[in-house]
Design an enzyme around this catalytic site. Structure first.
Site, PDB file in Angstrom:
ATOM      1  CE  LYS A  13      -3.471  -2.618   2.416  1.00 20.32           C
ATOM      2  NZ  LYS A  13      -4.747  -2.629   3.081  1.00 20.32           N
ATOM      3  N   GLY A 177      -7.476  -5.060   7.154  1.00 21.98           N
ATOM      4  CA  GLY A 177      -6.849  -4.137   8.098  1.00 21.98           C
ATOM      5  C   GLY A 177      -7.593  -4.012   9.418  1.00 21.98           C
TER       6      GLY A 177
HETATM    7  C1  PEP Z   1      -5.092  -5.930   1.689  1.00 23.98           C
HETATM    8  O1  PEP Z   1      -4.775  -4.770   1.714  1.00 23.98           O
HETATM    9  O2  PEP Z   1      -5.291  -6.456   0.603  1.00 23.98           O
HETATM   10  C2  PEP Z   1      -5.224  -6.637   2.957  1.00 23.98           C
HETATM   11  C3  PEP Z   1      -5.757  -7.811   2.940  1.00 23.98           C
HETATM   12  O3  PEP Z   1      -4.768  -6.000   4.097  1.00 23.98           O
HETATM   13  P1  PEP Z   1      -4.582  -6.671   5.573  1.00 23.98           P
HETATM   14  O4  PEP Z   1      -3.827  -7.954   5.361  1.00 23.98           O
HETATM   15  O5  PEP Z   1      -3.825  -5.666   6.336  1.00 23.98           O
HETATM   16  O6  PEP Z   1      -5.949  -6.921   6.093  1.00 23.98           O
END
Ligand code: PEP
Length: 256
Positions: A13, A177
């Protein structure tokens, strides 16, 4: 049935500067020594792509962009084209991530154009779909996912062809998240639905070969249970991909 090679992808990200990115990839490479039969991909921020590509060298780490625009060049201030991403060393591109859909108002139609452009340029798309908590609680999960699949993959449907190497990612929005994870059973139910959708819309060979990743708070302590489900072929990981220690544990899930 085809043996689908597990695929573990890290989506960094909007995190990490260039030095931090190179350090993370070097540490990941160290942790990957002697690793077999797992495909590993990282999606750094655009600014770090070239440096990360250089660091990965001839290793097996695959490089993805987190997004791309559907046009190849022109007056599109702030956008990035597939041609530019290819030059930076990307072979894959994440499209339709829920953060793109919700924060940047990307529609299925826009995602479909991006998928089409990506494939035309030789990229392997990682196409994300997922329902919100309200949609799950309202019992509309499968309807929402069907609409996202039909809308985001319209061109594949029109051409009656989905490349075997296409990657689909089921990421329930309520699990991204948040620390909440779909149970392996909940995720398997959806992955099976997606594979059946691919089988009905294309053919059984495509359904058998396409890899379907789960994403949403995947961590070292829950990956093995998720990966033991028949239709879960890998993980798209956000938070836990930002530290070499946890990411290496994820890509070495078979040793747990
Ligand atoms: C993502 O951003 O695709 C994701 C799954 O984030 P996280 O693993 O932090 O939930």
């Amino acid at each position: 049935m085809t043996d689908r090679i597990p695929f573990i992808a890290g989506n960094w990200k909007m995190n990490l500067n260039i030095d931090e990115s190179v350090n993370l990839v070097n540490a990941t490479l160290k942790g990957m020594r002697d690793l077999e039969d797992v495909d590993v991909l990282i999606a750094p921020p655009f600014t770090a792509l070239s440096a990360v590509k250089q660091a990965t060298g001839k290793s097996r780490i695959l490089l993805a962009a987190q997004n791309m625009y559907s046009e190849t060049s022109g007056a599109y201030t702030g956008e990035i084209s597939g041609k530019m991403l290819r030059e930076a060393g990307c072979t894959h591109v994440i499209l339709g991530h829920s953060e793109r859909r919700s924060l940047f108002k990307e529609t299925n139609e826009m995602i479909d154009l991006k998928v089409r452009a990506a494939v035309a340029l030789g990229f392997i798309p990682i196409v994300c779909i997922g329902e919100s908590l309200e949609e799950r609680e309202a019992g509309t999960t499968f309807e929402v996912l069907r609409n996202q699949l039909e809308g985001s993959l319209r061109n594949f449907i029109k051409e009656q062809f989905m490349p075997y190497d296409t990657i689909l990612a089921y990421e329930p929005v309520w699990a991204i998240g948040t620390g909440l994870t779909a149970t392996p059973g909940q995720a398997q139910e959806v992955h099976k639905f997606i594979r059946e959708w691919v089988g009905k819309g294309f053919d059984s060979e495509t359904a058998d070969r396409v890899r379907i990743l789960y994403g949403g708070s995947v961590k070292p302590d829950n990956i093995s249970d998720l990966m033991s489900e028949e239709d879960i072929d890998g993980a798209l990981v956000g938070g836990a991909s930002l530290k070499a220690d946890s990411f290496v544990q994820l890509i070495r899930f078979k040793e747990k």
